[in-house]
Write a protein that holds these residues in place. Sequence first.
Motif, PDB file in Angstrom:
ATOM      1  N   PHE A  56       0.833  -1.198   0.000  1.00 43.15           N
ATOM      2  CA  PHE A  56       0.000   0.000   0.000  1.00 43.15           C
ATOM      3  C   PHE A  56       0.875   1.259   0.000  1.00 43.15           C
ATOM      4  CE2 PHE A  56      -2.792   3.247   1.775  1.00 43.15           C
ATOM      5  CZ  PHE A  56      -4.020   2.948   1.201  1.00 43.15           C
ATOM      6  N   CYS A  57       1.976   1.203   0.738  1.00 46.19           N
ATOM      7  CA  CYS A  57       2.904   2.326   0.785  1.00 46.19           C
ATOM      8  C   CYS A  57       3.477   2.631  -0.598  1.00 46.19           C
ATOM      9  CB  CYS A  57       4.035   2.021   1.768  1.00 46.19           C
ATOM     10  SG  CYS A  57       5.328   3.292   1.838  1.00 46.19           S
ATOM     11  N   THR A  58       3.901   1.596  -1.308  1.00 41.66           N
ATOM     12  CA  THR A  58       4.538   1.818  -2.611  1.00 41.66           C
ATOM     13  C   THR A  58       3.556   2.337  -3.653  1.00 41.66           C
ATOM     14  OG1 THR A  58       4.158  -0.454  -3.402  1.00 41.66           O
ATOM     15  CG2 THR A  58       6.166  -0.057  -2.140  1.00 41.66           C
ATOM     16  N   HIS A 106       0.178   3.721  -2.959  1.00 36.47           N
ATOM     17  CA  HIS A 106      -0.640   4.868  -2.575  1.00 36.47           C
ATOM     18  C   HIS A 106       0.184   6.052  -2.068  1.00 36.47           C
ATOM     19  CE1 HIS A 106      -4.766   3.085  -2.876  1.00 36.47           C
ATOM     20  NE2 HIS A 106      -4.006   2.019  -2.990  1.00 36.47           N
ATOM     21  N   ALA A 107       1.090   5.816  -1.136  1.00 39.43           N
ATOM     22  CA  ALA A 107       1.872   6.929  -0.584  1.00 39.43           C
ATOM     23  C   ALA A 107       2.824   7.517  -1.620  1.00 39.43           C
ATOM     24  CB  ALA A 107       2.655   6.462   0.640  1.00 39.43           C
ATOM     25  N   TYR A 108       3.240   6.695  -2.583  1.00 42.56           N
ATOM     26  CA  TYR A 108       4.190   7.167  -3.594  1.00 42.56           C
ATOM     27  C   TYR A 108       3.571   7.244  -4.984  1.00 42.56           C
ATOM     28  CZ  TYR A 108       7.973   7.066  -0.237  1.00 42.56           C
ATOM     29  OH  TYR A 108       8.781   7.337   0.855  1.00 42.56           O
ATOM     30  N   ALA A 109       2.246   7.301  -5.032  1.00 41.99           N
ATOM     31  CA  ALA A 109       1.563   7.379  -6.326  1.00 41.99           C
ATOM     32  C   ALA A 109       2.001   8.604  -7.118  1.00 41.99           C
ATOM     33  CB  ALA A 109       0.047   7.403  -6.118  1.00 41.99           C
ATOM     34  N   PHE A 125       4.105  -0.385   6.982  1.00 43.41           N
ATOM     35  CA  PHE A 125       4.026   0.802   6.114  1.00 43.41           C
ATOM     36  C   PHE A 125       5.134   1.781   6.483  1.00 43.41           C
ATOM     37  CE2 PHE A 125       2.768   5.049   5.042  1.00 43.41           C
ATOM     38  CZ  PHE A 125       1.966   4.981   3.912  1.00 43.41           C
ATOM     39  N   ALA A 126       5.316   1.989   7.792  1.00 43.42           N
ATOM     40  CA  ALA A 126       6.293   2.965   8.276  1.00 43.42           C
ATOM     41  C   ALA A 126       7.716   2.588   7.885  1.00 43.42           C
ATOM     42  CB  ALA A 126       6.189   3.085   9.803  1.00 43.42           C
ATOM     43  N   VAL A 127       8.082   1.342   8.126  1.00 42.66           N
ATOM     44  CA  VAL A 127       9.448   0.893   7.817  1.00 42.66           C
ATOM     45  C   VAL A 127       9.689   0.943   6.315  1.00 42.66           C
ATOM     46  CG1 VAL A 127      11.017  -1.082   7.881  1.00 42.66           C
ATOM     47  CG2 VAL A 127       9.626  -0.538   9.882  1.00 42.66           C
ATOM     48  N   ILE A 187      12.157   3.390   1.560  1.00 44.68           N
ATOM     49  CA  ILE A 187      11.826   3.501   0.143  1.00 44.68           C
ATOM     50  C   ILE A 187      12.078   4.907  -0.400  1.00 44.68           C
ATOM     51  CG2 ILE A 187       9.386   4.206   0.066  1.00 44.68           C
ATOM     52  CD1 ILE A 187      10.758   1.120  -1.702  1.00 44.68           C
ATOM     53  N   GLY A 188      11.902   5.929   0.457  1.00 47.05           N
ATOM     54  CA  GLY A 188      12.100   7.307  -0.012  1.00 47.05           C
ATOM     55  C   GLY A 188      13.511   7.542  -0.513  1.00 47.05           C
TER      56      GLY A 188
END
Length: 408
Positions: A24-26, A28-31, A148-150, A155-156
């Motif tokens: 979900f992080c990859t 949605h957060a990085y869409a 998600f946090a880790v 990933i950033g």
Amino acid sequence: MSEKISFNWTVRYTLLNIAYFAAFCTVHAYAAVFLFAKGFNNTEVGVLLAVANIVSAVMQPVIAGVIDKPGYLTNRRFIIISVLVILAGSLILMMVPGNKAIIFAVYALIYMIQFAYQPVMTALCFEYQKAGCGIFYGLARGMGSAGFAVTSMFIGSLVEKNGVSVLLFTNVGAMIISAVIAFTFIKPAIDKKDSLGGGSDAHAESTESPVQAHNNLASFVKNYPAFSLFLIGTICFFFAHNMINDFMIRIISNLGGSETQLGYANFLQAILELPVMALITIVLKKISARKLLLISGVAFLIKILILVFARNMTHMYLSQSLQIFAYAVFIPAGAYYVSTTMDEFDQVKGQAFITSAITIGGVFSNLISGVILDHSNITTMLLVGSAVCAVGVVIAFIAMTKLPHRKQ
């Protein structure tokens, strides 16, 4: 629901959550990061995410209605199907790195499906709890946020150094793990008709129970008036929430940061969810789910108001810290509100309506935010988000304090 917590079932459900939220992080957060790198502008990103959200919002209650009925499609089977589709879509994106039309269609599909099976993940837990599997929901969901946090923390900087292909590789890995866990996540047999363990107790008891599912929207609204009005408030909360999350890279860039700071900001808000979600059953003994939902709405408002006046990354991190009272409270409180207020035959639908409301908030946020950014600035966008969120707080207060929770 079984009172005894099972280590085995909790660990397996926790791993399913960690894999889900890492993916979900990859996606949605990085869409925005991914799509900007592929040549999309603000408006195009907003339209793509809005299309995905619209389809998701429409499909979630429909899917839930099918799952709530006896039949082949069950919580577990829908999760397996979703995981395989997302895996296939991610592999396609790896093979067509420069085709915007295909990227638009496939990315929208992945984005939509990830939202669509989130409420099914929640419903799966409560289904298995009722079958005596003893899953510790709060801890498992909190560990999902930690996943998600880790993921976000690392990933950033990886994206900044190696490009957005890192996002796809991470998503593929998470989906493979999800597939393995889901295939082996077989509920103890309680009915010969469901030897694969994917269905719910409601299915097994459907021929004996006089309770009928409220699959008609008008019937559902009439039966659960407080919840139905609260969904409008939820749309407003997540208009603001999604505005921040989907265009966070633009907010952070305006404050002098980059993808690395985006990772830190996402890590902060997600890791703060863990203690709240893990301890939510204790909190619920002191504060009712409906009061917690109101507290979360106020926190969403304060969170975006801080960003209106933010001048540096310290202010950004302060805003993200409000996640501990906003999203971290809203998600488990909403899940428990549905589980304790609604008939068993309506619970998957109730979870889906919450996610649909979240998604609809994202639709309006995506469409409006992209246009505002292309024609004005960050501050204007955040002011609009704050106003909408404030309206949501008022609506939620009326719903949870003035209306009955069940038809009288």
